[in-house]
Design an enzyme around this catalytic site. Structure first.
Site, short mmCIF file in Angstrom:
data_model
loop_
_atom_site.label_atom_id
_atom_site.label_comp_id
_atom_site.label_asym_id
_atom_site.label_seq_id
_atom_site.Cartn_x
_atom_site.Cartn_y
_atom_site.Cartn_z
N ASP A 14 30.83 70.09 -26.14
CA ASP A 14 30.38 69.42 -24.92
C ASP A 14 31.58 69.00 -24.06
O ASP A 14 32.65 68.70 -24.58
CB ASP A 14 29.54 68.18 -25.30
N ASN A 62 19.13 74.54 -22.10
CA ASN A 62 20.17 74.90 -21.12
C ASN A 62 19.68 75.85 -20.02
O ASN A 62 20.39 76.06 -19.04
CB ASN A 62 21.41 75.51 -21.82
#
Ligand code: FPP
Length: 236
Positions: A14, A62
């Site tokens: 991330d 996503n």
């Protein structure tokens, strides 16, 4: 398994976007750098004797991102293969994939399958990419498969055990250490079953800045933990 062995390392990659934005770079640059770190950390992890490293490269959530960003992320498998195949062979890293790749572009699918095929006989660490992966989906699919067996009288309800359930997961290797970079402290639908007893390490470092020194810190922290697996004895 020895209680302290670090067999399976899982990483939620991330901070690629924020890393790029902080440098006035387009977000894709962060993903490009992030891809490089995946290779470097995989080599470092394999040399430390880790047997499996799973990375969350693209979640079922996503798809909410802009198409241009999604398209770039799915160019990475081909780039990864072209740039890193020689290292994958040198360090005997075997590529695997979990997630539903049927929905990704045919080019990305081909690159992923090429990578899996070319490294399939490697005998070292497995580097598993979670691509279009989500635990809810994985657990729902396992449940559907088991329910069908019960419906067809091929399995008794009382014979549904942890082991039977794990046969229907995409990968059931328990995670020993889960790392999430970038300061966020959540699991985001990653390997929910497999992290049942995993140690979790959060760091503020953005994924493109995560290097071997950061990996060593996470591993040193892991070895300080007292993994009791629900028991009370401190077995080291
Ligand atoms: C999270 O950062 C990262 C991703 C969603 C993509 C990660 C993918 C890679 C590093 C490449 C994987 C390699 C292959 C071969 C597929 P973010 O964009 O959420 O960062 P932000 O939270 O700062 O916006």
């Amino acid at each position: 398994m020895e209680k302290k062995k670090l067999n399976h390392l899982a990483i939620i990659l991330d901070g690629n976007g924020r890393w790029a934005q902080a440098r006035n770079l387009p977000r894709f640059k962060g993903h490009y750098e992030g891809g490089k770190r995946v290779k470097e950390i995989a080599i470092a992890a394999s040399l430390k004797g880790i047997k499996r490293m799973s990375v969350y490269a693209f979640s079922t959530e996503n798809w909410k991102r802009p198409t241009s960003e999604i398209d770039y992320i799915f160019k990475l498998p081909r780039l990864f293969l072209d740039m890193y195949l020689s290292d994958l062979m040198k360090y005997q890293i075997k590529i695997e994939c979990i997630g539903d790749i049927s929905q990704v572009s045919s080019n990305a699918k081909k690159a992923i399958n090429d990578c899996i095929e070319k490294t399939k006989n490697n005998t070292g660490m497995v580097l598993c990419f979670a691509l279009n992966y989500g635990s809810y989906q994985e657990i729902i699919n396992a449940t559907r498969n088991i329910a069908s067996l019960v419906k067809e009288d091929k399995l008794n309800i009382e014979d549904i055990t942890k082991e039977t359930f794990e046969e229907y997961l995409m990968d059931s290797t328990p995670v020993d250490l889960l790392i999430r970079t970038s300061g966020e402290q959540r699991i985001s639908n990653f390997l929910l079953w497999q992290i049942a007893y995993s140690e979790i390490y959060f760091t503020n470092v953005m994924w493109p800045d995560f290097n071997e020194e950061e990996l060593d810190k996470a591993i040193a922290n892991y070895y300080q933990r007292d993994r009791r697996f629900g028991g009370i004895k401190n077995e080291k």
